[in-house]
Scaffold this motif. Structure first.
Motif, mmCIF file in Angstrom:
data_model
loop_
_atom_site.group_PDB
_atom_site.id
_atom_site.type_symbol
_atom_site.label_atom_id
_atom_site.label_comp_id
_atom_site.label_asym_id
_atom_site.label_seq_id
_atom_site.Cartn_x
_atom_site.Cartn_y
_atom_site.Cartn_z
ATOM 1 N N ALA A 1 -10.895 -5.622 -4.639
ATOM 2 C CA ALA A 1 -9.689 -5.106 -3.980
ATOM 3 C C ALA A 1 -9.778 -5.302 -2.470
ATOM 4 O O ALA A 1 -8.811 -5.730 -1.823
ATOM 5 N N ALA B 1 -1.464 -1.510 -4.212
ATOM 6 C CA ALA B 1 -2.573 -0.626 -3.885
ATOM 7 C C ALA B 1 -2.005 0.724 -3.445
ATOM 8 O O ALA B 1 -0.806 0.853 -3.186
ATOM 9 N N SER C 1 -2.460 -4.002 -10.232
ATOM 10 C CA SER C 1 -2.877 -2.895 -9.365
ATOM 11 C C SER C 1 -4.293 -3.100 -8.847
ATOM 12 O O SER C 1 -5.210 -3.443 -9.610
ATOM 13 N N LEU C 2 -4.470 -2.872 -7.554
ATOM 14 C CA LEU C 2 -5.790 -2.912 -6.921
ATOM 15 C C LEU C 2 -6.447 -1.539 -6.888
ATOM 16 O O LEU C 2 -7.547 -1.392 -6.374
ATOM 17 N N ASP C 3 -5.743 -0.526 -7.383
ATOM 18 C CA ASP C 3 -6.162 0.870 -7.289
ATOM 19 C C ASP C 3 -6.135 1.292 -5.812
ATOM 20 O O ASP C 3 -5.147 1.046 -5.137
ATOM 21 N N ILE D 1 0.866 -1.179 0.000
ATOM 22 C CA ILE D 1 0.000 0.000 0.000
ATOM 23 C C ILE D 1 0.901 1.226 0.000
ATOM 24 O O ILE D 1 1.628 1.470 0.972
ATOM 25 N N SER E 1 -6.881 1.524 -1.785
ATOM 26 C CA SER E 1 -7.246 0.750 -0.598
ATOM 27 C C SER E 1 -8.162 1.581 0.296
ATOM 28 O O SER E 1 -8.075 2.802 0.327
ATOM 29 N N ALA F 1 -12.089 1.306 -2.025
ATOM 30 C CA ALA F 1 -11.688 0.052 -2.652
ATOM 31 C C ALA F 1 -12.877 -0.655 -3.283
ATOM 32 O O ALA F 1 -13.975 -0.696 -2.722
#
Length: 536
Positions: A246, A219, A234-236, A195, A238, A242
């Motif tokens: 994610a 993230a 990528s989770l974009d 993160i 957090s 989210a």
């Protein structure tokens, strides 16, 4: 020269290139000295706008923000913007004229004001120390990432002074960090997640390389959105923003490494997003940041990029990077991929439908500034950004009314990109004076107003309990008509088809700003606000 001229000339020599402010008698000479030495001055209509624009300019450009204000009331007008910058650790210098005469109408305890909102207070003490004091303020702002209020007493400003070369300051580096425990953790982790926060914005390459080596998903906190744009792992963002996939993957992580991220309640959903079984590592230059918001099993004081480079071993592990995860991220990784029931009607457009349609119209090269409010998740998560310099999120103080000035500063730091200000109707009207500034400067900005005729967060917070809402609900306002009065193009949107004028304006030449008065449905709070309510 006098002291005011020495201060302005010294700052310009150190690198001050853009100055925001409202000029009065007390800051007239220092502002003119900055301009004479090569800095470009932007006159805003309110000191709060000047401070917020300088904050945003610093965030997007990577250069220190500079603000100039009149003594007393000029500084108090700017305090909300200064508080936002200070809480965000923005490198910024506020040149504040200071009245020291005991019975002056302008006299207030300016040092106490600065300290009260988390800024650092400095003062130019006299003619002999003017250069040293100015350079010292610059050093604190840049090296320590602090917002500094540099007080300029009126009687000191007028004193004759000599211009000299500013002193140099040694860079203080943290001691070499023992990273052996982190090496061991990443070697054993089966589901690692990184993160990255604002303290990692300079370290995309290093973090991307390390994540690929140890199999970590990527993230960011909200303020660092876009840092890993385009990466398939990528989770974009957090936290409250989210996506469901994610959030699921972060919660299932067995190791979470926070890189320059405070892991505050928004990034961790009040601590509930990260499993109690996960090992948590936090890397930050500021020792006081370690464990301040969330439990940390291992805290590392150090520069994010340097630590990430030191952890590279050459041995690649699969970790969390398996084909089924990549497929899920490709199919479900964006909010627009999450199914929803459209809440629009004949008079109102669903904010999700509106934002998705808008995203398809606008050019990819953009910089988005988001005000605070119930609406803010929609532009933040449904509008794409090209990189971390395409997103400016001034939310550390959670004040509404900062969006227009934030977009102003971001626009001036991003020539060639389409600037977009995303506001609620309350924040837009609160700061509408800066619409004149944007028009006067000839900025081709898109200003999107999510208009529910209310302070939406309060409506959704207190309405379900049966409280009267008269104090937070307002009659419908024709914001498009008001915008035309400022010389802007404008359109009212109740349906996706109403966006046709935006498409035409977007194609160019965008010689004047465009204001979009989006009449959004407001039957329920946004998903992130529901999450925040549950957290309380």
């Amino acid at each position: 020269m006098n002291v005011a001229e020495v201060v302005g000339t010294t700052l310009a020599g150190l690198g001050a290139d853009r100055v925001f402010g409202v000029v009065g008698s007390g800051n007239f000479h220092v502002t003119n000295a900055l301009v004479a030495a090569g800095a470009r001055f932007v006159a805003t209509r309110h000191e709060a706008g000047a401070a917020v624009a300088a904050d945003a300019y610093a965030r997007v450009s990577g250069r220190p923000g500079i603000v100039t204000v009149h003594q007393g009331c000029g500084l108090t007008n700017a305090m909300t913007g200064i508080a936002e910058a200070a809480k965000s650790r923005t490198p910024m210098i506020v040149l504040a004229a200071e009245a020291t005469a005991p019975r002056s109408n302008f006299r207030v305890d300016q040092e106490a004001l600065a300290i009260a909102v988390g800024a650092t207070s400095r003062r130019v003490r006299g003619a002999d120390t003017a250069v040293e004091d100015t350079a010292g303020a610059w050093q604190v702002a840049v090296a320590e990432r602090r917002t500094v209020v540099l007080n300029l007493p009126l009687e000191v400003q007028a004193a004759p002074a000599l211009l000299s070369a500013p002193p140099t300051f040694d860079r203080i580096l943290p001691d070499k960090t023992d990273l052996s425990e982190v090496v061991e953790l990443l070697a054993e982790a089966e589901r690692p997640v990184f993160i990255a926060g604002r303290g990692a914005l300079h370290a995309r390459a290093e973090l991307t390389d390390l994540a690929a080596e140890c199999g970590a998903l990527l993230a960011t906190s909200a303020v660092a959105k876009g840092l890993f744009a385009g990466d398939p792992w990528s989770l974009d963002v957090s936290g409250g923003f989210a996506t469901p996939v994610a959030a699921e993957l972060i919660t299932a992580a067995d190791a979470v490494v926070a890189w320059g991220s405070s892991l505050n309640m928004w990034t961790t959903r009040h601590g509930g997003l990260i499993s109690s079984a996960a090992t948590v590592v936090q890397v930050d230059l500021d020792p006081d940041a370690l464990g301040a918001h969330h439990r940390v099993d291992l805290g590392i004081v150090g520069d994010v990029a340097e630590c990430a480079r030191a952890l590279l071993s050459g041995a690649t592990r699969t970790g969390y990077r398996v084909p089924p995860i990549r497929a899920r991220l490709a199919a479900e990784g964006r909010w627009r991929d999450v199914p929803y029931a459209d809440d629009g009607d004949d008079e109102h457009i669903d904010p999700r439908t509106f934002t998705i349609a808008l995203d398809g119209i606008l050019p990819a090269e953009r910089v988005i500034a988001v005000d605070s409010g119930n609406f803010m998740g929609y532009p933040s998560m449904f509008l794409s950004v090209p990189d971390h310099r395409g997103f400016c999120f001034t939310q550390a103080f959670q004040s509404i009314g900062l969006g227009l000035a934030t977009a102003l500063g971001a626009a001036l730091a991003s020539p060639g990109r389409l600037p977009i200000a995303a506001c609620g109707d309350g924040g837009f009207l609160m700061a509408i004076a800066e619409l004149e500034t944007i028009r006067r400067l000839g900025l081709g900005m898109l200003i999107v107003v999510y208009n529910d005729n209310a302070y939406g967060a309060e409506v959704h917070h207190f309405g379900p309990a049966g409280h009267p809402l008269d104090t937070v609900v307002f009659p419908e306002t024709d914001l498009a008509a008001i915008a035309r009065g400022y010389g802007c193009e404008a359109v009212t949107v109740r349906d996706p088809a109403d966006l046709a004028p935006v498409r035409k304006w977007s194609a160019g030449p965008r010689s004047v700003p465009m204001v979009v008065d989006a009449k959004v449905s407001a039957t329920r709070p946004s998903w992130w606000l529901e999450e925040a309510f549950r957290g309380h």
